[in-house]
Scaffold this motif. Sequence first.
Motif, mmCIF file in Angstrom:
data_model
loop_
_atom_site.group_PDB
_atom_site.id
_atom_site.type_symbol
_atom_site.label_atom_id
_atom_site.label_comp_id
_atom_site.label_asym_id
_atom_site.label_seq_id
_atom_site.Cartn_x
_atom_site.Cartn_y
_atom_site.Cartn_z
ATOM 1 N N SER A 17 -3.076 12.974 -1.255
ATOM 2 C CA SER A 17 -4.289 12.171 -1.453
ATOM 3 C C SER A 17 -4.149 10.774 -0.892
ATOM 4 C CB SER A 17 -4.665 12.109 -2.939
ATOM 5 O OG SER A 17 -3.566 11.718 -3.739
ATOM 6 N N GLY A 18 -3.067 10.528 -0.163
ATOM 7 C CA GLY A 18 -2.906 9.195 0.398
ATOM 8 C C GLY A 18 -2.927 8.150 -0.687
ATOM 9 N N GLY A 19 -3.620 7.040 -0.440
ATOM 10 C CA GLY A 19 -3.770 5.997 -1.438
ATOM 11 C C GLY A 19 -5.099 6.065 -2.150
ATOM 12 N N PHE A 20 -5.783 7.208 -2.058
ATOM 13 C CA PHE A 20 -7.149 7.309 -2.553
ATOM 14 C C PHE A 20 -7.227 7.656 -4.036
ATOM 15 C CE2 PHE A 20 -11.532 9.255 -2.246
ATOM 16 C CZ PHE A 20 -12.167 8.058 -1.930
ATOM 17 N N ARG A 21 -6.151 8.175 -4.614
ATOM 18 C CA ARG A 21 -6.127 8.528 -6.026
ATOM 19 C C ARG A 21 -4.857 7.991 -6.668
ATOM 20 N NH1 ARG A 21 -8.747 12.771 -3.565
ATOM 21 N NH2 ARG A 21 -10.646 13.423 -4.630
ATOM 22 N N THR A 22 -4.930 7.716 -7.951
ATOM 23 C CA THR A 22 -3.748 7.283 -8.675
ATOM 24 C C THR A 22 -3.153 8.399 -9.518
ATOM 25 O OG1 THR A 22 -5.083 6.477 -10.514
ATOM 26 C CG2 THR A 22 -4.549 4.908 -8.765
ATOM 27 N N SER A 23 -3.789 9.565 -9.537
ATOM 28 C CA SER A 23 -3.234 10.685 -10.295
ATOM 29 C C SER A 23 -3.759 11.988 -9.731
ATOM 30 C CB SER A 23 -3.577 10.570 -11.784
ATOM 31 O OG SER A 23 -4.965 10.720 -11.989
ATOM 32 N N PHE A 24 -3.052 13.084 -10.036
ATOM 33 C CA PHE A 24 -3.498 14.410 -9.656
ATOM 34 C C PHE A 24 -2.872 15.425 -10.599
ATOM 35 C CE2 PHE A 24 0.330 13.642 -7.114
ATOM 36 C CZ PHE A 24 1.079 14.794 -7.331
ATOM 37 N N ALA A 25 -3.438 16.625 -10.611
ATOM 38 C CA ALA A 25 -2.919 17.709 -11.435
ATOM 39 C C ALA A 25 -3.079 19.023 -10.686
ATOM 40 C CB ALA A 25 -3.648 17.768 -12.775
ATOM 41 N N ILE A 26 -2.111 19.917 -10.893
ATOM 42 C CA ILE A 26 -2.121 21.228 -10.250
ATOM 43 C C ILE A 26 -1.846 22.292 -11.289
ATOM 44 C CG2 ILE A 26 -0.935 22.727 -8.586
ATOM 45 C CD1 ILE A 26 -0.215 20.231 -6.989
ATOM 46 N N SER B 263 0.866 -1.174 0.000
ATOM 47 C CA SER B 263 0.000 0.000 0.000
ATOM 48 C C SER B 263 0.903 1.224 0.000
ATOM 49 C CB SER B 263 -0.920 0.024 1.217
ATOM 50 O OG SER B 263 -1.818 -1.074 1.209
ATOM 51 N N CYS B 264 0.647 2.148 -0.895
ATOM 52 C CA CYS B 264 1.550 3.286 -1.061
ATOM 53 C C CYS B 264 0.755 4.555 -1.343
ATOM 54 C CB CYS B 264 2.524 3.016 -2.210
ATOM 55 S SG CYS B 264 3.816 4.261 -2.401
ATOM 56 N N ASP B 265 1.035 5.602 -0.580
ATOM 57 C CA ASP B 265 0.371 6.889 -0.716
ATOM 58 C C ASP B 265 1.150 7.808 -1.654
ATOM 59 O OD1 ASP B 265 -1.400 5.933 1.164
ATOM 60 O OD2 ASP B 265 -0.476 6.987 2.843
ATOM 61 N N VAL B 266 0.551 8.967 -1.965
ATOM 62 C CA VAL B 266 1.212 9.925 -2.844
ATOM 63 C C VAL B 266 0.814 11.349 -2.465
ATOM 64 C CG1 VAL B 266 -0.573 10.026 -4.633
ATOM 65 C CG2 VAL B 266 1.840 10.352 -5.266
ATOM 66 N N GLY B 267 1.718 12.280 -2.706
ATOM 67 C CA GLY B 267 1.480 13.699 -2.500
ATOM 68 C C GLY B 267 2.577 14.490 -3.191
ATOM 69 N N VAL B 268 2.623 15.806 -2.950
ATOM 70 C CA VAL B 268 3.618 16.627 -3.636
ATOM 71 C C VAL B 268 3.936 17.877 -2.829
ATOM 72 C CG1 VAL B 268 1.976 18.001 -5.008
ATOM 73 C CG2 VAL B 268 4.263 17.538 -5.918
ATOM 74 N N PHE B 269 5.194 18.307 -2.901
ATOM 75 C CA PHE B 269 5.667 19.568 -2.354
ATOM 76 C C PHE B 269 6.274 20.379 -3.499
ATOM 77 C CE2 PHE B 269 5.158 17.048 1.329
ATOM 78 C CZ PHE B 269 5.049 17.895 2.423
ATOM 79 N N ASP B 270 6.133 21.701 -3.442
ATOM 80 C CA ASP B 270 6.620 22.527 -4.541
ATOM 81 C C ASP B 270 8.045 23.010 -4.296
ATOM 82 O OD1 ASP B 270 6.472 24.772 -2.863
ATOM 83 O OD2 ASP B 270 4.585 25.486 -3.713
ATOM 84 N N THR C 42 12.831 22.945 -7.884
ATOM 85 C CA THR C 42 12.775 21.519 -7.589
ATOM 86 C C THR C 42 11.530 21.196 -6.783
ATOM 87 O OG1 THR C 42 15.193 21.414 -7.556
ATOM 88 C CG2 THR C 42 13.992 19.569 -6.561
ATOM 89 N N TRP C 43 10.581 20.535 -7.432
ATOM 90 C CA TRP C 43 9.399 20.006 -6.760
ATOM 91 C C TRP C 43 9.714 18.590 -6.283
ATOM 92 C CZ3 TRP C 43 3.891 21.779 -7.556
ATOM 93 C CH2 TRP C 43 3.844 23.111 -7.951
ATOM 94 N N HIS C 44 8.896 18.050 -5.395
ATOM 95 C CA HIS C 44 9.090 16.684 -4.915
ATOM 96 C C HIS C 44 7.762 15.930 -4.912
ATOM 97 C CE1 HIS C 44 12.766 18.515 -3.254
ATOM 98 N NE2 HIS C 44 13.271 17.291 -3.288
ATOM 99 N N VAL C 45 7.680 14.909 -5.764
ATOM 100 C CA VAL C 45 6.599 13.940 -5.629
ATOM 101 C C VAL C 45 6.964 13.033 -4.458
ATOM 102 C CG1 VAL C 45 5.385 12.036 -6.735
ATOM 103 C CG2 VAL C 45 6.063 14.040 -8.077
ATOM 104 N N VAL C 46 5.991 12.759 -3.604
ATOM 105 C CA VAL C 46 6.260 12.011 -2.376
ATOM 106 C C VAL C 46 5.463 10.718 -2.382
ATOM 107 C CG1 VAL C 46 6.402 12.151 0.120
ATOM 108 C CG2 VAL C 46 6.446 14.251 -1.234
ATOM 109 N N LEU C 47 6.163 9.615 -2.229
ATOM 110 C CA LEU C 47 5.522 8.321 -2.040
ATOM 111 C C LEU C 47 5.568 7.959 -0.566
ATOM 112 C CD1 LEU C 47 7.044 6.286 -5.023
ATOM 113 C CD2 LEU C 47 4.890 7.579 -4.962
ATOM 114 N N GLY C 48 4.464 7.409 -0.080
ATOM 115 C CA GLY C 48 4.401 6.969 1.310
ATOM 116 C C GLY C 48 4.116 5.485 1.390
ATOM 117 N N PRO C 49 5.142 4.636 1.315
ATOM 118 C CA PRO C 49 4.918 3.176 1.339
ATOM 119 C C PRO C 49 4.684 2.675 2.763
ATOM 120 C CG PRO C 49 7.252 3.637 1.182
ATOM 121 C CD PRO C 49 6.562 4.979 1.162
ATOM 122 N N TYR C 50 3.442 2.783 3.222
ATOM 123 C CA TYR C 50 3.202 2.457 4.632
ATOM 124 C C TYR C 50 3.003 0.961 4.872
ATOM 125 C CZ TYR C 50 -1.844 2.182 3.767
ATOM 126 O OH TYR C 50 -3.081 1.841 3.302
#
Length: 540
Positions: free
Chosen positions: A136-145, A114-121, A163-171
């Motif tokens: 969005s945690g694990g609730f979405r598989t994609s997002f756009a800003i 199970s792996c979550d996702v988010g982003v920092f700018d 430098t932006w950072h896509v963040v994975l959260g492999p909980y």
Amino acid sequence: MCENDNCRRPDPEADLDPAFDPADDPGPDRRALLRTGLLAGAATALTLAPISFAAADTPAPVSGTDSRTITGHLDTGAADFVYLPVEVPDGVRQLAVSYSYDKPAVPAGVPGNSCDVGVFDQRGTELGGEGFRGWSGGFRTSFAISNGEATPGYLPGPVEAGTWHVVLGPYQVAPQGLDYQVQVTLTYGEPGAAFTPNYPPDRAKGRGRAWYRGDCHLHTVYSDGHRLPTEVAAGARAAGLDFMVSTDHNTSASHGIWGPLAGPDLLIITGEEVTTRNGHWLALGLPPGRWIDWRYRARDNAYPRFAREVHRVGGLVVPAHPYCPYIACQWKFGYQGADAVEVWNGPWTYDDESAVDSWDSQLAEAVRTGRPWLPAMGNSDAHSVPQVIGSPHNVVLADDLSRDQILAGLRAGRSWLAESAAVQLDFTATGHGRQAGIGERLTVPLDAPVDVKVTVAGVPNGTVRLVTDEGQLHQESLPASGAGTVLWRTTASLAGYVRAEVRHPLADGTPGQGNTMGAALPWGPMAALTNPILLSADGS
């Protein structure tokens, strides 16, 4: 918290975009979301090699799109957060991310992937910093800003170079490890008009000093809920609530859309459910747009910092569902710095029973030592149909229907917990010519009679319990009409506090056996629970 034993895993393939219609899917069970859709925090972090879209000496295109894909593998025991740097050039109108990961079969009792996702700018990933742009945690598989809009859970605004950072959260990582794929797509062009947030007012019409009903733990499609904000506001009104608090997981993204949904009849307060690896807590009454970081464990000693941050802006810190049995949900931070504790979360279950027992023990210790006591709260934590908004909720004595006065009433414990608006309750203690109500202190001579009175309506064949620091000292049954008054006499020498519970009958219709031994269940589900009235002897 879970209503039954048939909890479903959320569907990570359900890519919820801003046009998502919750009516198309009844949604996962709420405890399944807690178990498998956690918005995990990080005590350790791993930063990968960056993705670059344009060389430093190469001008970015003025239009079109450009994509990059990265794949990788994480072993069991991976860092809580995996940061994927993305070098964003000038001239980007939109940043879009999609991700996926494998789900190998695992033996029964062994966690799968199970792996979550988010982003920092470009402002960075510093704990509590300014770079947060969505989760969005694990609730979405994609997002756009983009500047004018963003996928729910994410903050619209300019996509600036850096430098932006896509963040994975492999909980959860299976014994075989976790293979992931992340695709980042940049769309070039003019940024377009900016999003204008519409925050809710901090006051509604109200009735002056009165008892106000409100649910302080609610979710929408802006985190892992299946209800649109319009549906949540409508549900709060249908439940007879005067106020509600928006508490989407780990994001402030919904704050700017509540304004048109509030009104003279409904106060909407902004907040967040801060979802860490060692438990969840509610940050209630945040200034609109304020985000509270969750990327820490109890051993990191970061929680006190963020509790203080909430207090500095006048908000409340409330540990949520402390005995929820699922991964990362049980509360491990202790209660120092908390303003209340959520002892009742959704339909009544055994973990709520544990939470009330633990709270009562803390209450008895606080009274014995003279330390401040921690008020109890109850909330629905509703995510989707059929979870009922406002079941349970808090009934708060406040001077006005405003953010500050509602929070003051909750902080002081001038509140009781109700299963629904159909349940009515009044609770007082009178002695030596003085009277006190819920959350108040009655000071009388040591052996002066104190008359405790509970008036209840809306609980057919229910049982009223009066509980003190010595345990339950009185109980009476209500008639089939559900209405009645219970009177009991004590003294400050016998009870340091008294609180009331109103229970439904057991499933077989019996009232419960109370303080007895044997196979019989002690009590039925909770219908109402009060904070205590404190009793003190003169001079103590």
